[in-house]
Design a protein around this motif. Structure first.
Motif, PDB file in Angstrom:
ATOM      1  N   ASP A 317      71.732  27.920  40.778  1.00 10.25           N
ATOM      2  CA  ASP A 317      71.673  27.320  39.446  1.00 10.25           C
ATOM      3  C   ASP A 317      71.296  25.844  39.519  1.00 10.25           C
ATOM      4  O   ASP A 317      70.784  25.279  38.536  1.00 10.25           O
ATOM      5  N   LEU A 320      67.697  24.957  38.786  1.00 12.37           N
ATOM      6  CA  LEU A 320      67.389  25.286  37.391  1.00 12.37           C
ATOM      7  C   LEU A 320      67.859  24.155  36.479  1.00 12.37           C
ATOM      8  O   LEU A 320      67.138  23.723  35.568  1.00 12.37           O
ATOM      9  N   ASN A 323      65.909  20.886  37.109  1.00 10.59           N
ATOM     10  CA  ASN A 323      64.605  21.001  36.476  1.00 10.59           C
ATOM     11  C   ASN A 323      64.715  20.798  34.963  1.00 10.59           C
ATOM     12  O   ASN A 323      63.884  20.113  34.350  1.00 10.59           O
ATOM     13  N   SER A 389      67.304  26.030  47.311  1.00 13.13           N
ATOM     14  CA  SER A 389      66.706  27.141  46.573  1.00 13.13           C
ATOM     15  C   SER A 389      65.388  27.573  47.195  1.00 13.13           C
ATOM     16  O   SER A 389      65.083  28.768  47.270  1.00 13.13           O
ATOM     17  N   TRP A 468      64.824  32.136  38.063  1.00 17.95           N
ATOM     18  CA  TRP A 468      63.847  32.180  39.154  1.00 17.95           C
ATOM     19  C   TRP A 468      62.895  33.354  38.943  1.00 17.95           C
ATOM     20  O   TRP A 468      63.311  34.445  38.530  1.00 17.95           O
ATOM     21  N   LYS A 469      61.638  33.113  39.210  1.00 16.98           N
ATOM     22  CA  LYS A 469      60.640  34.169  39.082  1.00 16.98           C
ATOM     23  C   LYS A 469      60.902  35.274  40.107  1.00 16.98           C
ATOM     24  O   LYS A 469      61.629  35.083  41.092  1.00 16.98           O
ATOM     25  N   ASN A 496      59.966  23.691  40.313  1.00 21.32           N
ATOM     26  CA  ASN A 496      59.662  23.912  38.892  1.00 21.32           C
ATOM     27  C   ASN A 496      58.574  24.960  38.665  1.00 21.32           C
ATOM     28  O   ASN A 496      58.568  25.640  37.645  1.00 21.32           O
ATOM     29  N   ASN A 498      58.271  27.674  40.205  1.00 18.47           N
ATOM     30  CA  ASN A 498      58.834  29.004  40.451  1.00 18.47           C
ATOM     31  C   ASN A 498      59.926  29.378  39.444  1.00 18.47           C
ATOM     32  O   ASN A 498      60.651  30.349  39.644  1.00 18.47           O
ATOM     33  N   ILE A 499      60.019  28.598  38.363  1.00 14.70           N
ATOM     34  CA  ILE A 499      61.012  28.844  37.318  1.00 14.70           C
ATOM     35  C   ILE A 499      60.291  29.289  36.049  1.00 14.70           C
ATOM     36  O   ILE A 499      59.261  28.713  35.672  1.00 14.70           O
ATOM     37  N   THR A 500      60.809  30.300  35.389  1.00 20.81           N
ATOM     38  CA  THR A 500      60.176  30.818  34.171  1.00 20.81           C
ATOM     39  C   THR A 500      60.219  29.780  33.048  1.00 20.81           C
ATOM     40  O   THR A 500      61.115  28.939  32.988  1.00 20.81           O
ATOM     41  N   ARG A 509      65.295  35.131  31.888  1.00 19.30           N
ATOM     42  CA  ARG A 509      66.291  35.026  32.955  1.00 19.30           C
ATOM     43  C   ARG A 509      65.959  35.995  34.090  1.00 19.30           C
ATOM     44  O   ARG A 509      65.135  36.909  33.938  1.00 19.30           O
ATOM     45  N   HIS A 510      66.628  35.820  35.215  1.00 18.06           N
ATOM     46  CA  HIS A 510      66.374  36.654  36.391  1.00 18.06           C
ATOM     47  C   HIS A 510      67.455  37.723  36.512  1.00 18.06           C
ATOM     48  O   HIS A 510      68.645  37.423  36.460  1.00 18.06           O
TER      49      HIS A 510
END
Length: 729
Positions: A317, A320, A323, A389, A468-469, A496, A498-500, A509-510
């Motif tokens: 987290d 995330l 970011n 991460s 996370w993607k 950043n 690799n984050i939706t 969300r993942h």
């Protein structure tokens, strides 16, 4: 942008440019590039232990290898019950001051082995011949120094204690056995007149994803346990029990069992075996003590967590949230108050605390089209978990050092999840299944309830934080190394890319793998508290340093033990001021505890615990500030704050701040409707009734996670896997 900030930022860019130009002409060279792996071996089939119902209730297979390993011979290169060997596998015998590994193939598989400048073969399994060495321990100033002696000098040596050291390889990792001896015993292999019959298994920490043999220097093993060696203990260890190299706790257990068997086959059964080790070396003790019998009799975890896998739940987290605060917040200035960030992150954050790589923030902001600003505070999420991460979760990332060729890097999937692929299995794209999940997590729920953030801020965070993607969609970080691998410059800060992102609706969300979650519990990668051994969980108080070894982790373990056993009488927690080291006292207390059990076999760990051994916090001079059953009471157990909790306050995690429990042992919750959550009063004292529609838009399934300890093992959720009697439910 203010003139001061603009000037500082310009200076930073100029310095980076100058450094880059200089190092272009005087480039950094990493010596491991000469031993780079260019071809990957094919693993052979090997059994994986069955975990049903839970690993703690499954017997281990009989070992077919005939211990002890003979001198000048090699140990087993295939583990006993942990699955096929992992390749590529970088040998680190030279980093361990043991010379090159033995050649085991001529097909170019593994690291090259040299005679002079000529390659004479390759080593894919990194074996070493088993050999004896001799060392002495002396004290210089406040530190101990281990000095190697040749056999002739060892025979004549009588001015300081002498130790026989055996090193070789077991399960491809480097093992070390250390025995105190007299000089009359030099040249003999199994004599032990100076041994007090007590054995220490040394574990070590770090964050690893496999693919390396690991470094283990005999001198370092000795100096870590110098006082105990001088007291007559024997010490054993393995690079396979250092989590810098793997967090596969099945393989770690398999390796520890065989290393101990090598010791016993030479020296006989000890009175007891006690574990010692910090961070990952602490959680390894918790898991091996829970999952298996016959390896450890007592545990001294230092700076520990309950396990690695549930630590990733909140650790992943961190970026995330970093970011969000850096790039996505509606009002970034509002989050320059780091104490407000702490209300969301849970982990400590301090205003005006310097960041080592603070220049990365304005650099990345400028590249992303934002007005640059230097951070004016810091958090444990940054100071302690920076880069985790990418290293743990991103299969495209790999290592910064050039252990492997570009072709090998492209063919290999690098992650914590991939290191556990024989346990968790793979997804549809062939990537290791992940347990990490943040579907429905209400980041900042407690802060909303307590009035630390507004409802608008709560909604904005949860709309934009994302997840996370999928591993198949992730890309490697953009990192430049003008100063070498010790000072990497990140051009994709906080992962950043690799984050939706939010688009027409909230950022996706993942969702974690339910199969992986179930296997994580059954295989013992999760500490569920099923341990009845004596435990002294000790740590320095490092919250004010923003160190990643947060005090609250000891209490996650405490909660799980109490939930599983109905009590935690076998679990003692010590917290010390950073200037006092309680380890020697912990060994003395553990010795009394274990000998009492040895002499009174009818007593279990809880009954045999010495009455003087209590939860305790220590001052900087080693004096006791407070001791007793209630000194650490606080939020974690819903009791009035105890004396030690007041003296050494602890913090929480992002998931606790989102309404989760202090055990921290859940991956995924069942979902309830927003309407039901409001009706049950889960937002109170905040009145969420006027905002139901907006909450349902923010959580598009119309659901939010509830505060229960639970695990879904199919499409519908079931209660968390728990040991009840002899059955796992």
């Amino acid at each position: 942008m203010s003139k001061n900030v603009g000037f500082m930022f310009l200076i930073s860019l100029v310095l980076i440019a100058i450094t880059g130009v200089i190092l272009h002409f005087y480039p950094h060279h990493d010596e491991v590039s000469a031993r780079q792996i260019s071809e990957i071996a094919t693993p052979q089939p090997n059994q994986v232990l069955r975990f049903t119902p839970h690993i703690s209730e499954v017997s281990r297979p009989q070992d077919s290898f005939n211990f002890p390993i003979e001198l000048e011979k090699t140990g087993p290169t295939t583990n006993l019950y942990s699955g096929p060997n992992q390749y590529p596998f970088f040998c680190m015998t030279q980093e361990s001051e043991l010379g090159q590994p033995l050649v085991d193939n001529q097909q170019g598989l593994g690291v090259p082995v040299f005679r002079g400048a000529q390659v004479i073969g390759y080593s894919k399994d990194c074996s070493l011949p088993t050999r004896l060495f001799y060392f002495t321990l002396t004290k210089q100033d406040d530190n101990f120094v281990a000095t190697r002696l040749d056999e002739d000098n060892a025979r004549l040596h009588d001015s300081s204690p002498l130790f026989r050291v055996e090193q070789g390889t077991i399960n491809r990792f480097i093992y070390t056995l250390i025995m105190p001896i007299s000089n009359e015993e030099v040249g003999e292999r199994s004599s032990h007149s100076k041994w007090n019959q007590k054995l220490i298994y040394q574990f070590n920490g770090g964050s690893g994803i496999g693919y390396r043999q690991g470094r283990q220097k005999a001198a370092r093993v000795m100096t870590r346990q110098a006082r105990q060696l001088l007291d007559g203990y024997a010490v054993i260890s393995s690079s396979g029990n250092k989590t810098s190299y793997t967090y596969n706790m099945l393989l770690a257990e398999d390796t520890a069992r065989r290393v101990k068997q090598q010791f016993i086959s030479l020296y006989g059964e000890p009175l007891y075996t006690v574990g010692i080790g910090g961070s990952g070396g602490g959680l390894a003790q918790y898991l091996i003590g829970q999952n298996s019998k016959g390896i450890l009799d007592g545990l001294i975890p230092l700076y520990s967590y309950p396990d690695m896998i549930t630590q990733t739940t909140y650790a992943l987290d961190c970026d995330l949230l970093n970011n969000y605060f850096t790039f996505r917040a509606k009002d970034p200035k509002a989050w320059r108050d780091w104490e407000r960030r702490r209300q969301i992150e849970g982990l400590n954050a301090i205003n005006d605390f310097p960041q080592k790589a603070g220049f990365l923030q304005p650099l990345n902001q400028l590249m992303a089209g934002f007005a640059p600003s230097f951070p004016d505070g810091n958090s444990e999420c940054i100071n302690g978990y920076f880069g985790l991460s990418a290293f743990i979760n991103n299969p495209r990332q790999g290592f910064l050092r050039p252990f492997f060729s570009d072709e090998v890097i492209a063919k290999t999937r690098w992650s914590y999840w991939q290191d556990l692929v024989h346990i968790f299995g793979t997804d549809e794209q062939g990537f290791g299944r992940s347990t990490w999940d943040n579907v429905g997590v209400q980041y900042g729920l407690n802060a909303l309830r307590e009035g630390h953030i507004s409802f608008d801020e709560f909604i904005h965070i949860n709309h934009h934080i994302g997840g996370w993607k999928r591993q198949a969609d992730m890309r490697q970080e953009d990192i430049v190394l003008p100063l070498g691998t010790r000072i990497p410059i990140w051009l994709t800060l906080w992962g950043n890319h690799n984050i939706t992102n939010a688009s027409t609706g909230p950022a996706r969300r993942h969702e974690g793998s339910l199969e992986a979650m179930e296997q994580a519990y059954r295989s013992g990668q999760v500490f569920i508290g099923k341990v009845n051994l004596p435990i002294i969980d000790a740590r320095h108080y490092l919250e004010n340093e923003l160190d990643m070894h947060h005090m609250s982790a000891s209490f996650y373990s405490r909660v799980r033990i109490a939930q599983q056993n109905g009590h935690s009488k076998n679990h003692v927690i010590w917290v010390a001021h950073k200037d006092h080291n309680p380890t020697t006292a912990a060994f003395a207390a553990m010795d009394e505890w274990l000998l009492r059990m040895k002499n009174n076999p009818e007593l279990d760990a809880a009954s045999a615990r010495p009455t003087s051994l209590r939860d305790t916090c220590f001052n900087d001079d080693g004096s006791i500030y407070a001791a007793g059953s209630a000194v650490f009471d606080g939020q974690w157990n819903n009791k009035p704050q105890g004396k030690c909790q007041s003296r050494f306050p602890m913090f929480s995690t992002s998931r606790i701040q989102a309404g989760g429990g202090w055990g921290g042992d859940m991956f995924k919750c069942p979902l309830v409707s927003v309407a039901a959550a409001i009706h049950k009063g889960w937002y109170l004292p905040f009145d969420a009734r006027p905002y139901q529609a907006l909450l349902e838009q923010t959580f598009p399934e119309g659901y939010v996670t509830i505060r229960v300890r639970i695990l879904g093992v199919q499409l519908t959720c079931k209660p968390a896997l728990r040991i009840v009697g002899s059955h796992l439910q």
